[in-house]
Every structure is written in C-alpha cells, then in structure tokens.
Design an enzyme around this catalytic site. Structure first.
Site, PDB file in Angstrom:
ATOM      1  N   ILE A  85      34.788  29.454  42.330  1.00  8.53           N
ATOM      2  CA  ILE A  85      34.559  30.246  41.287  1.00  8.53           C
ATOM      3  C   ILE A  85      34.279  29.493  39.851  1.00  8.53           C
ATOM      4  O   ILE A  85      34.102  29.649  38.921  1.00  8.53           O
ATOM      5  CB  ILE A  85      35.293  31.532  40.893  1.00  8.53           C
TER       6      ILE A  85
ATOM      7  N   TYR B 191      50.126  34.363  34.096  1.00  7.91           N
ATOM      8  CA  TYR B 191      49.265  35.501  34.712  1.00  7.91           C
ATOM      9  C   TYR B 191      49.033  36.685  33.793  1.00  7.91           C
ATOM     10  O   TYR B 191      47.917  36.937  33.769  1.00  7.91           O
ATOM     11  CB  TYR B 191      50.075  35.761  36.017  1.00  7.91           C
TER      12      TYR B 191
ATOM     13  N   LYS C  58      45.539  38.119  32.592  1.00 10.97           N
ATOM     14  CA  LYS C  58      44.899  39.145  32.621  1.00 10.97           C
ATOM     15  C   LYS C  58      44.565  40.362  31.537  1.00 10.97           C
ATOM     16  O   LYS C  58      43.384  40.857  31.485  1.00 10.97           O
ATOM     17  CB  LYS C  58      45.855  39.937  33.765  1.00 10.97           C
TER      18      LYS C  58
HETATM   19  C1  AKB Z   1      51.909  39.748  41.408  1.00  8.65           C
HETATM   20  O1  AKB Z   1      52.979  40.072  41.803  1.00  8.65           O
HETATM   21  O2  AKB Z   1      51.482  38.624  40.698  1.00  8.65           O
HETATM   22  C2  AKB Z   1      50.724  40.500  41.743  1.00  8.65           C
HETATM   23  C3  AKB Z   1      50.613  41.678  40.667  1.00  8.65           C
HETATM   24  C4  AKB Z   1      51.561  42.809  40.429  1.00  8.65           C
HETATM   25  O3  AKB Z   1      49.465  41.548  39.993  1.00  8.65           O
HETATM   26  N1  AKB Z   1      51.242  41.308  43.028  1.00  8.65           N
END
Ligand code: AKB
Length: 320
Positions: A55, A143, A147
């Site tokens: 991607i 992360y 998001k």
């Molecule tokens: C993670 O644990 O990183 C994922 C989530 C909760 O987005 N499963």
C-alpha cells in the site's frame, strides 16, 4: 454493482472478511490483496482474485483499482501497537502514507472506504470507564497517534472531497483463524491456543488489565452493517466506538477454567505492552454505533469462550 478491494487481506481480520464479503457480494467482486502470497492462506489467495500490493506504492495501488473497476475499499493493512513501538518510522510509513495513498486513489475513482481505527486513539487523559464517543483522545503510542490522525484525515477527505468514508474503533479482536500480529490485545487470542495445547498460559499483561474485546463474527457483521447503513442516519460516519466484551486476563482465564478445569495462568509482564494497555480505556461507550446504525454484538464472554474452545480444539486436534 459492488467491486471491493481488501488491503491486508492475509491479516487477522482480512482472512475472515474476504470469504465473508465474497459470500455476500460474489467471489469475483471481492479482490483480496497483500504484500506477498503467503503459504497456508490459499483460502484467500486461491478462492478468488488476489493482487500482490504494497500500500505504500501509490501507482500500483491506483493501477489495481482501475484494473478491477473497484468502487469500495476495506483498508485493513496496518501495523499494530506493539510492533509499532519497535519501529515507529515504519509504522508511520505503512499506517499514514499507506492511508494517504488509498484516499488519493479513492478520490480519483470516487470509491467508498472502510477505515478501521482502534481504542488506541485514547490516551492516559481520556476517561477510563465507558469512554465516550467524543472525549479527550491524546494517545501516547505511535499506533494510537497514527489512528487518530487517520480518523481526522478520513473526516477531512469526506468534508473536502465528499468521499464516503466510514470506520470503527476496534477493541481487541478475538478470532480462531489467522493469528493477530504485534498487538497489545493479542494475549486474548494466544491464551486459547496455549490453553488447548499446553493447559497453561504465561500472560504479558497484568491480571487486572481491563480492555474491551470483540469476537470475529461480530467484527465481520459490524463492518458490513456500517458500510451498508443509510448515510442519512449517520451523524458520525467515521470512528465509531464499538465493543462487546469487557474483560481482564484473570476473568478470561476463569472463564476458560470452566471448560478446562486444570488450566493455569501466570504472568510475565512486558513493560512496553503493559504501558500501552494502561494508557487505553478499561471499557468503551458504544451507544452512538447502537443508535445510528444498529450495532448489536451477539457474542458475550461466555459464548465467545465456548465457541473459541470448540473451534480451536477441533482445528488443533486435526493438526496434531
Ligand atoms: C492492538 O492491540 O494493537 C490492536 C488494537 C486494539 O488496535 N489489537
């Protein structure tokens, strides 16, 4: 007619979403894609169209969309929270630059997009219990930062360019087909494999770490239900809190013990994943999803545990 492209089709959700979509919309109308063809995933790669697709390669992405006349993308490719902390730059490349590529390609073809977000958008300053749909976010993991940025970017592309982009904030996903890779909530899947194979599990989170979870059948149903929902009824459209099961490692092990009485759990805490878990909500308020498009998960802790143990026991006993 729907022509759907699924990115990350060989991941934990993709391996089950692709067959689900193929059954609903027709095999030839669902194009699965992944960075490479992996052995053992023939149920996705050989049962319908499959494209090798990174991607982060915008040209290839646009070419695949045009080649198949795609008008809807389920964008599942993503690095998760724990692996993200090992390589934040790589996570940004996949999660953010990958998303921009998809949004830009979708803009050219006016595709709708399903964008899965996560409970990781919340941070230490968010309310911990029944965390509301709209509240302080300020995540501390890379992360979570990707998001929340992704959610905002999706909203921006909707208001600026009119793209139909919808999405959910997933809690931990429990499933029995492909394993999750590199998440903080992965313990809730591994515990079942180890319970069946070894009768014991060493958990990397503390026994009282409460995080919401959902079972795969509800994940599949919810994604399609949201994408098919009447847009006039959607006030939020993107980033809906969804939840089904609020559980700690201790509570999950107690539930497993009802079926495997000798099951034992001990704890070896991973400080990285524990810090991430501590920054996330204990539980979510998903009333907006329930009110706007009828989110109504079927599986609670008891039903999910029973089903996981039944399906996995059959699968693992077949292998051994
Ligand atoms: C993670 O644990 O990183 C994922 C989530 C909760 O987005 N499963």
């Amino acid at each position: 007619m729907k022509k759907i492209l699924v990115t990350g089709a060989l991941g934990q959700i993709g391996t089950e979403l692709v067959p689900y979509l193929r059954k609903r919309y027709g095999t030839d109308n669902v194009i699965a894609s992944g960075r490479r063809i992996k052995e053992g995933y023939e149920r996705v790669t050989e049962t319908g169209p499959f494209e090798v697709l990174d991607i982060t390669n915008r040209e290839k992405f646009s070419a695949v969309i045009k080649k198949h006349g795609v008008n809807s993308v389920y964008h599942l490719a993503s690095m998760l929270s724990a692996t993200g902390e090992e390589n934040p730059q790589a996570l940004w490349e996949v999660n953010m630059n990958g998303l921009i590529n998809i949004l830009e390609a979708a803009r050219e073809c006016n595709c709708s997009i399903f964008f899965p977000s996560s409970i990781a958008v919340f941070g230490p300053d968010s309310p911990k219990d029944k965390t509301p749909q709209e509240t302080v976010t300020r995540p501390t993991s890379i992360y979570g930062i990707s998001k929340i940025s992704g959610e905002l970017l999706c909203d921006y592309y909707h208001s600026k360019y009119g793209l139909d982009i919808r999405g959910l904030r997933y809690p931990g996903v429990i499933s029995n087909d492909a394993l999750p890779g590199g998440g903080t909530t992965d313990y809730a899947v591994h515990i079942f494999y180890d319970a069946i194979k070894h009768g014991k599990y060493t958990c990397f989170l503390e026994e009282n770490s409460s995080i919401d979870m959902i079972y795969m059948p509800d994940v599949l149903k919810g994604a399609v239900q949201l994408m098919e929902a009447d847009p006039d009824k959607l006030k939020h459209r993107n980033a809906f809190n969804v939840s089904a099961i609020t559980v700690t490692p201790k509570e999950l092990s107690t539930e497993i013990k009802k079926h495997i009485p000798d099951f034992k759990i001990d704890y070896e805490i991973d400080p990285v994943r524990q810090a991430i878990a501590d920054s996330w909500p204990n539980s979510l308020d998903d009333s907006a999803a329930r009110a706007e498009w009828g989110w109504n998960p079927q599986y609670d802790l008891e039903m999910m545990t029973e089903d996981m143990l039944r399906v996995l026991s059959a699968k693992l006993n077949q292998v051994s």
